[in-house]
Motif scaffolding. Structure first.
Motif, PDB file in Angstrom:
ATOM      1  N   UNK A   1       0.809  -1.218   0.000  1.00  9.51           N
ATOM      2  CA  UNK A   1       0.000   0.000   0.000  1.00  9.51           C
ATOM      3  C   UNK A   1       0.848   1.276   0.000  1.00  9.51           C
ATOM      4  N   UNK A   2       2.026   1.220   0.600  1.00  7.61           N
ATOM      5  CA  UNK A   2       2.868   2.415   0.684  1.00  7.61           C
ATOM      6  C   UNK A   2       3.268   2.956  -0.694  1.00  7.61           C
ATOM      7  N   UNK A   3       3.122   2.136  -1.735  1.00 10.18           N
ATOM      8  CA  UNK A   3       3.497   2.576  -3.078  1.00 10.18           C
ATOM      9  C   UNK A   3       2.296   3.079  -3.881  1.00 10.18           C
ATOM     10  N   UNK A   4       1.215   3.378  -3.204  1.00  9.80           N
ATOM     11  CA  UNK A   4       0.038   3.913  -3.881  1.00  9.80           C
ATOM     12  C   UNK A   4       0.162   5.435  -3.947  1.00  9.80           C
ATOM     13  N   UNK A   5       1.153   5.897  -4.721  1.00 14.02           N
ATOM     14  CA  UNK A   5       1.390   7.333  -4.869  1.00 14.02           C
ATOM     15  C   UNK A   5       1.914   7.631  -6.271  1.00 14.02           C
ATOM     16  N   UNK A   6       2.041   8.912  -6.580  1.00 12.75           N
ATOM     17  CA  UNK A   6       2.354   9.349  -7.946  1.00 12.75           C
ATOM     18  C   UNK A   6       3.849   9.563  -8.149  1.00 12.75           C
ATOM     19  N   UNK A   7       4.260   9.453  -9.422  1.00 13.69           N
ATOM     20  CA  UNK A   7       5.650   9.738  -9.749  1.00 13.69           C
ATOM     21  C   UNK A   7       6.086   9.108 -11.052  1.00 13.69           C
ATOM     22  N   UNK A   8       7.394   9.006 -11.197  1.00 11.88           N
ATOM     23  CA  UNK A   8       8.027   8.403 -12.368  1.00 11.88           C
ATOM     24  C   UNK A   8       8.795   7.179 -11.890  1.00 11.88           C
ATOM     25  N   UNK A   9       8.801   6.128 -12.706  1.00  9.33           N
ATOM     26  CA  UNK A   9       9.471   4.889 -12.318  1.00  9.33           C
ATOM     27  C   UNK A   9      10.347   4.384 -13.462  1.00  9.33           C
ATOM     28  N   UNK A  10      11.388   3.632 -13.081  1.00  6.52           N
ATOM     29  CA  UNK A  10      12.304   3.039 -14.060  1.00  6.52           C
ATOM     30  C   UNK A  10      12.490   1.570 -13.688  1.00  6.52           C
ATOM     31  N   UNK A  11      12.174   0.677 -14.627  1.00  7.69           N
ATOM     32  CA  UNK A  11      12.438  -0.751 -14.448  1.00  7.69           C
ATOM     33  C   UNK A  11      13.870  -1.039 -14.898  1.00  7.69           C
ATOM     34  N   UNK A  12      14.623  -1.808 -14.093  1.00 17.78           N
ATOM     35  CA  UNK A  12      15.984  -2.218 -14.442  1.00 17.78           C
ATOM     36  C   UNK A  12      16.077  -3.737 -14.409  1.00 17.78           C
ATOM     37  N   UNK A  13      16.935  -4.303 -15.266  1.00 21.13           N
ATOM     38  CA  UNK A  13      17.171  -5.746 -15.197  1.00 21.13           C
ATOM     39  C   UNK A  13      18.351  -6.024 -14.276  1.00 21.13           C
ATOM     40  N   UNK A  14      18.747  -7.286 -14.174  1.00 22.61           N
ATOM     41  CA  UNK A  14      19.822  -7.670 -13.252  1.00 22.61           C
ATOM     42  C   UNK A  14      21.172  -7.085 -13.641  1.00 22.61           C
ATOM     43  N   UNK A  15      21.309  -6.643 -14.890  1.00 24.55           N
ATOM     44  CA  UNK A  15      22.557  -6.031 -15.347  1.00 24.55           C
ATOM     45  C   UNK A  15      22.519  -4.508 -15.256  1.00 24.55           C
ATOM     46  N   UNK A  16      21.538  -3.972 -14.543  1.00 24.33           N
ATOM     47  CA  UNK A  16      21.353  -2.525 -14.363  1.00 24.33           C
ATOM     48  C   UNK A  16      21.074  -1.794 -15.674  1.00 24.33           C
TER      49      UNK A  16
ATOM     50  N   UNK B   1       1.701  16.849 -12.299  1.00 22.55           N
ATOM     51  CA  UNK B   1       1.672  16.297 -13.661  1.00 22.55           C
ATOM     52  C   UNK B   1       2.811  16.874 -14.495  1.00 22.55           C
ATOM     53  N   UNK B   2       3.024  18.162 -14.336  1.00 24.88           N
ATOM     54  CA  UNK B   2       4.072  18.860 -15.074  1.00 24.88           C
ATOM     55  C   UNK B   2       5.448  18.248 -14.772  1.00 24.88           C
ATOM     56  N   UNK B   3       5.748  18.048 -13.489  1.00 29.41           N
ATOM     57  CA  UNK B   3       7.030  17.443 -13.101  1.00 29.41           C
ATOM     58  C   UNK B   3       7.160  16.026 -13.648  1.00 29.41           C
ATOM     59  N   UNK B   4       6.090  15.258 -13.555  1.00 25.40           N
ATOM     60  CA  UNK B   4       6.141  13.882 -14.063  1.00 25.40           C
ATOM     61  C   UNK B   4       6.453  13.863 -15.556  1.00 25.40           C
TER      62      UNK B   4
END
Length: 192
Positions: A22-37, A76-79
């Protein structure tokens, strides 16, 4: 030229943690990385948790990712600005919109991977030949009856040590080759 500084206060978690907590129910930008970064995908959302549930159901990169970097941004603008900048900086493999790659860069990286793979395969084959030579020498000694070097003496232990080292090195090279082929598959998916 405008210089954008990325926020330094980001959180790192596994995709599963983000989707289920539940703590991640907030707004923003995210980046998925694999095991090799390697950055796989950059996105923005008003709820990381809901967006990750969607990615889990529909995205190829979700299960290839090892961790996610989360930037909390309420505006929204920052995102919009940070998503575009992060895509520009990290060049994620699965983003189609806002893509700053050229096809030739992907082709060059694929060619480099092929070269590295050829070198690894060549080294593996050389090590296998060396291993076969060690086995042949031991077999010859047993067949001819010249067991001076295969009687449990120190030469046997040296030979065994070499065999163990070569087998371990071959396993390491195979793992590196598998990593290269995974990277190649990701690039091929991006190219198409």
């Amino acid at each position: 030229m405008i210089h954008i500084t990325l926020p330094t206060d980001y959180k790192t978690a596994t995709p599963r943690e983000v989707k289920n907590r539940k703590e991640f129910d907030r707004a923003g930008v995210y980046v998925f990385f694999n095991e090799d970064d390697v950055a796989l995908y950059v996105g923005k959302s008003v709820s990381f948790k809901r967006r990750f549930s969607h990615h889990a159901a529909e995205s190829n990169f979700y299960y290839e990712s090892s961790y996610v970097r989360l930037y909390d941004l309420n505006s929204d603008y920052e995102r919009d600005i940070y998503e575009t900048e992060i895509i520009r900086r990290f060049a994620p493999l699965f983003n189609k919109a806002k893509q700053f790659h050229r096809q030739t860069e992907i082709e060059q990286e694929l060619a480099a991977i092929e070269d590295q793979a050829r070198e690894l395969i060549e080294e593996i084959n050389e090590l296998r030949d060396e291993l076969n030579t060690l086995y042949d020498e031991t077999d010859d000694a047993v067949v001819t009856g010249d067991l001076t070097n295969v009687d449990g003496g120190s030469n046997d232990f040296e030979c065994l040590g070499e065999v163990m080292y070569i087998n371990r090195r071959i396993a390491e090279l195979r793992a590196e080759l598998a990593r290269l082929y995974r990277k190649k598959q990701i690039l091929l998916a991006k190219r198409n």
